[in-house]
Enzyme design. Structure first.
Site, PDB file in Angstrom:
ATOM      1  N   THR A 235       0.823  -1.200   0.000  1.00  0.00           N
ATOM      2  CA  THR A 235       0.000   0.000   0.000  1.00  0.00           C
ATOM      3  C   THR A 235       0.859   1.253   0.000  1.00  0.00           C
ATOM      4  O   THR A 235       0.454   2.301  -0.523  1.00  0.00           O
ATOM      5  CB  THR A 235      -0.939   0.004   1.216  1.00  0.00           C
ATOM      6  OG1 THR A 235      -1.751  -1.181   1.166  1.00  0.00           O
ATOM      7  CG2 THR A 235      -1.839   1.223   1.244  1.00  0.00           C
TER       8      THR A 235
ATOM      9  N   TYR B   7       3.963 -12.725   5.260  1.00  0.00           N
ATOM     10  CA  TYR B   7       2.895 -12.014   4.550  1.00  0.00           C
ATOM     11  C   TYR B   7       2.568 -12.775   3.279  1.00  0.00           C
ATOM     12  O   TYR B   7       3.414 -12.921   2.391  1.00  0.00           O
ATOM     13  CB  TYR B   7       3.339 -10.581   4.252  1.00  0.00           C
ATOM     14  CG  TYR B   7       2.367  -9.739   3.450  1.00  0.00           C
ATOM     15  CD1 TYR B   7       1.028 -10.065   3.304  1.00  0.00           C
ATOM     16  CD2 TYR B   7       2.794  -8.562   2.838  1.00  0.00           C
ATOM     17  CE1 TYR B   7       0.152  -9.289   2.585  1.00  0.00           C
ATOM     18  CE2 TYR B   7       1.936  -7.761   2.113  1.00  0.00           C
ATOM     19  CZ  TYR B   7       0.615  -8.125   1.993  1.00  0.00           C
ATOM     20  OH  TYR B   7      -0.236  -7.336   1.263  1.00  0.00           O
TER      21      TYR B   7
ATOM     22  N   LYS C 238       0.465 -12.485   8.217  1.00  0.00           N
ATOM     23  CA  LYS C 238      -0.606 -11.684   7.637  1.00  0.00           C
ATOM     24  C   LYS C 238      -1.140 -12.451   6.445  1.00  0.00           C
ATOM     25  O   LYS C 238      -0.421 -12.679   5.468  1.00  0.00           O
ATOM     26  CB  LYS C 238      -0.081 -10.311   7.187  1.00  0.00           C
ATOM     27  CG  LYS C 238      -1.115  -9.486   6.422  1.00  0.00           C
ATOM     28  CD  LYS C 238      -0.512  -8.215   5.827  1.00  0.00           C
ATOM     29  CE  LYS C 238      -1.537  -7.465   4.985  1.00  0.00           C
ATOM     30  NZ  LYS C 238      -0.954  -6.254   4.343  1.00  0.00           N
TER      31      LYS C 238
END
Length: 301
Positions: free
Chosen positions: A46, A134, A162
């Site tokens: 992001t 992740y 995650k």
């Protein structure tokens, strides 16, 4: 280290010239802390990590560490397509003061599951930071399977995962791995409430860039087992999450941040939000403002 609760994968603000907007970055960090965000991620997907120069990465992370000043954990995105480079980037983040590394599966190269085990163990052994796994196969082209996570979960410096696969069975499999030293976090805003009601430790969120108080409130409700209230808030957040999926992340969230005066666009090959979604952005901004006001009041009560 236990990473839990409402964690924001921070977007990186740029100015009209396309350079880092450090004033907007500091205001974004301040807003997160004020709203009760419980950890932040710097230079993740992001945050357009792939578009950052080394000096920019250093500036963002150093500024965040200084401003947060130990109040919440600061995670640094350090995952790259090569193990040695990932170790080097993780050491860089450690030197800049990060508390942990968020390490995405190596993009593009598509290692085997055995290769992923070897990769993550090497990063954890030599990278000088606790490691959060992740998994986001839609971006990387490789899926970190639950049985592979199980092989890694016992490593003393691998502190959690995650998981961005929006599948209840996947989350249930990972939740069986939770213990005092290994956290399971949702990486998917639309299904985060469900995951936390099932036992997940929190969410690393894109939406919490613009609705940080609401996501803190959602996490508190869900993690305390208040299912009806959590699901009701989740329903009110759904139009915001739906808007954030109309184009590739972080295009929509940065459009909302720009409406809040926090940055001016993206770096190619990402392009600004399409004109056909501009009305939806304005409508979503109205929803954001109303829900944040209510959530801030609720948290303060």
């Amino acid at each position: 280290m236990r990473i839990s609760g409402s964690i924001t994968a921070l977007a990186t603000p740029f100015n009209v010239a396309g350079e880092l907007d450090i004033d907007a970055w500091q205001r974004l960090l301040a807003a997160q802390l004020e709203a009760g965000t419980q950890a932040v991620v710097v230079a993740g997907s992001t945050g357009e990590a792939a578009a950052l120069y080394d000096i920019e990465y250093d500036t963002l992370l150093r500024t965040a560490v200084e401003q947060v000043a130990g109040r919440v954990p600061v995670l640094a995105g350090t995952g790259l397509s090569n193990t040695a480079k990932t170790i080097e980037q993780t050491r860089r983040a450690a030197a800049l003061g990060a508390d942990a590394a968020l390490v995405v599966t190596p993009p593009y190269v598509r290692p085997t599951q055995a290769g992923l085990v070897a990769h993550y163990r090497a990063v954890a052994d030599d990278g000088e930071l606790p490691v959060m796994l992740y998994n986001v196969p839609g971006r990387t082209g490789i899926d970190l399977l639950p049985e592979t996570v199980a092989d890694l979960a016992g490593h003393a410096r691998i502190i959690g995962v995650k998981e961005a696969v929006a599948d209840a069975a996947r989350m249930d499999a990972l939740l069986r791995l939770r213990d005092a030293g290994f956290a399971v976090l949702s990486g998917d805003d639309p299904t985060a409430c469900r995951a936390m009601l099932a036992g997940a430790d929190g969410v690393i969120s894109v939406a919490s860039n613009v609705v940080p108080a609401s996501f803190r409130r959602l996490c508190d409700l869900a993690r305390n087992g208040r299912a009806d209230a959590a699901q009701a808030l989740d329903e009110r957040l759904r139009p915001i999450c739906d808007f954030l999926g109309v184009e590739s992340n972080p295009i929509p969230v940065k459009a909302l941040l720009a409406l809040q005066g926090l940055g001016h666009g993206l770096r190619l090959p990402l392009t600004p939000l399409s004109p056909r979604h501009q009305d939806a952005a304005a409508a979503t901004r109205t929803l954001v403002d109303a829900l944040e006001t209510e959530s801030r009041d609720s948290l303060a009560a």
